[in-house]
Scaffold this motif. Structure first.
Motif, PDB file in Angstrom:
ATOM      1  N   LEU A  99       0.801  -1.237   0.074  1.00 32.36           N
ATOM      2  CA  LEU A  99      -0.112  -0.056  -0.024  1.00 32.36           C
ATOM      3  C   LEU A  99       0.887   1.138  -0.135  1.00 32.36           C
ATOM      4  CD1 LEU A  99      -2.993  -0.707   2.484  1.00 32.36           C
ATOM      5  CD2 LEU A  99      -3.008  -0.586   0.023  1.00 32.36           C
ATOM      6  N   PHE A 100       2.025   1.312   0.895  1.00 33.93           N
ATOM      7  CA  PHE A 100       2.917   2.274   0.821  1.00 33.93           C
ATOM      8  C   PHE A 100       3.555   2.513  -0.611  1.00 33.93           C
ATOM      9  CE2 PHE A 100       7.245   4.233   1.496  1.00 33.93           C
ATOM     10  CZ  PHE A 100       6.792   5.365   1.904  1.00 33.93           C
ATOM     11  N   GLY A 101       3.835   1.507  -1.292  1.00 34.99           N
ATOM     12  CA  GLY A 101       4.505   1.608  -2.679  1.00 34.99           C
ATOM     13  C   GLY A 101       3.366   2.007  -3.538  1.00 34.99           C
ATOM     14  N   LEU A 102       2.120   1.631  -3.518  1.00 37.12           N
ATOM     15  CA  LEU A 102       1.085   2.302  -4.295  1.00 37.12           C
ATOM     16  C   LEU A 102       0.899   3.733  -4.057  1.00 37.12           C
ATOM     17  CD1 LEU A 102      -1.162   1.420  -6.186  1.00 37.12           C
ATOM     18  CD2 LEU A 102      -2.614   1.210  -4.396  1.00 37.12           C
ATOM     19  N   GLU A 103       0.938   4.020  -2.894  1.00 40.60           N
ATOM     20  CA  GLU A 103       0.722   5.416  -2.513  1.00 40.60           C
ATOM     21  C   GLU A 103       2.026   6.338  -3.176  1.00 40.60           C
ATOM     22  OE1 GLU A 103       0.239   8.448   1.334  1.00 40.60           O
ATOM     23  OE2 GLU A 103       0.924   6.281   1.754  1.00 40.60           O
ATOM     24  N   LEU A 104       3.144   6.044  -3.096  1.00 36.35           N
ATOM     25  CA  LEU A 104       4.140   6.620  -3.699  1.00 36.35           C
ATOM     26  C   LEU A 104       4.033   6.521  -5.112  1.00 36.35           C
ATOM     27  CD1 LEU A 104       7.542   5.104  -2.093  1.00 36.35           C
ATOM     28  CD2 LEU A 104       6.477   7.331  -1.590  1.00 36.35           C
ATOM     29  N   TYR A 105       3.557   5.617  -5.911  1.00 38.61           N
ATOM     30  CA  TYR A 105       3.079   5.747  -7.255  1.00 38.61           C
ATOM     31  C   TYR A 105       2.131   6.901  -7.490  1.00 38.61           C
ATOM     32  CZ  TYR A 105       1.368   4.574 -11.833  1.00 38.61           C
ATOM     33  OH  TYR A 105       1.151   4.686 -13.128  1.00 38.61           O
ATOM     34  N   ALA A 106       1.138   6.821  -6.846  1.00 35.27           N
ATOM     35  CA  ALA A 106       0.024   7.950  -6.722  1.00 35.27           C
ATOM     36  C   ALA A 106       0.744   9.218  -6.590  1.00 35.27           C
ATOM     37  CB  ALA A 106      -0.855   7.771  -5.776  1.00 35.27           C
ATOM     38  N   TRP A 107       1.390   9.493  -5.543  1.00 37.43           N
ATOM     39  CA  TRP A 107       2.107  10.871  -5.453  1.00 37.43           C
ATOM     40  C   TRP A 107       2.771  11.305  -6.660  1.00 37.43           C
ATOM     41  CZ3 TRP A 107       0.199  14.592  -2.373  1.00 37.43           C
ATOM     42  CH2 TRP A 107      -0.292  14.395  -1.207  1.00 37.43           C
ATOM     43  N   VAL A 166       0.844   9.658 -10.735  1.00 32.32           N
ATOM     44  CA  VAL A 166      -0.323  10.200 -11.166  1.00 32.32           C
ATOM     45  C   VAL A 166      -0.515  11.739 -10.858  1.00 32.32           C
ATOM     46  CG1 VAL A 166      -2.885   9.966 -10.505  1.00 32.32           C
ATOM     47  CG2 VAL A 166      -1.440   8.081 -10.492  1.00 32.32           C
ATOM     48  N   GLY A 167       0.380  12.117  -9.852  1.00 32.75           N
ATOM     49  CA  GLY A 167       0.455  13.632  -9.628  1.00 32.75           C
ATOM     50  C   GLY A 167       1.076  14.463 -10.675  1.00 32.75           C
ATOM     51  N   GLU A 168       2.084  13.784 -11.314  1.00 32.47           N
ATOM     52  CA  GLU A 168       2.617  14.270 -12.466  1.00 32.47           C
ATOM     53  C   GLU A 168       1.539  14.391 -13.667  1.00 32.47           C
ATOM     54  OE1 GLU A 168       5.666  16.085 -14.883  1.00 32.47           O
ATOM     55  OE2 GLU A 168       5.950  15.453 -12.710  1.00 32.47           O
ATOM     56  N   ILE A 169       0.735  13.542 -13.903  1.00 33.23           N
ATOM     57  CA  ILE A 169      -0.146  13.464 -14.950  1.00 33.23           C
ATOM     58  C   ILE A 169      -1.115  14.391 -14.626  1.00 33.23           C
ATOM     59  CG2 ILE A 169      -2.050  12.057 -15.941  1.00 33.23           C
ATOM     60  CD1 ILE A 169      -0.314   9.653 -15.366  1.00 33.23           C
TER      61      ILE A 169
END
Length: 122
Positions: free
Chosen positions: A96-104, A107-110
């Motif tokens: 879940l922590f890795g998924l949150e990092l991906y999102a930040w 996805v934040g870049e997108i």
């Protein structure tokens, strides 16, 4: 497209009318609720002094943060050395922590680019 622009314009007019009617009362209420945080007298010099205090206080907190970072890193190293004893719950939390990092980051870049995707198209 023109109808959406008209809708947006009418919503902006409604919002500005609401702020014009209720903004002053909200401002006064906000100041009254938070008067314990207001420094008297509110002068430019006092603001500059508080700004310097904030800057140097944060600067002084760097050694403590540095030490905390290395403690956290040592904890991660310890978990990595003993990964055979890792429970499924701990692995789930790490995922879940890795998924949150991906999102930040990704996805934040997108979102920052206005939901546009760049790169190679196949």
């Amino acid at each position: 497209m023109a109808s959406k622009l008209h809708q947006l314009r009418s919503k902006a007019v409604q919002a500005s009318e609401f702020v014009a009617k209720h903004g002053c009362a909200y401002y006064k209420e906000l100041l009254e609720k938070n008067k314990q945080h207001i420094v008297q007298p509110p002068t430019v010099e006092k603001c500059q002094e508080l700004s310097k205090q904030l800057f140097y206080t944060r600067l002084a907190s760097i050694p403590g943060r540095y030490e905390s970072f290395w403690k956290e890193l040592d904890g991660v190293k310890h978990i990595w050395r003993n990964r055979e004893d890792l429970k499924i719950e701990d692995a789930g939390i790490a995922a879940l922590f890795g998924l949150e990092l991906y999102a930040w980051f990704c996805v934040g870049e997108i979102v920052g680019r206005g939901f546009t995707f760049t790169g190679y198209y196949v």
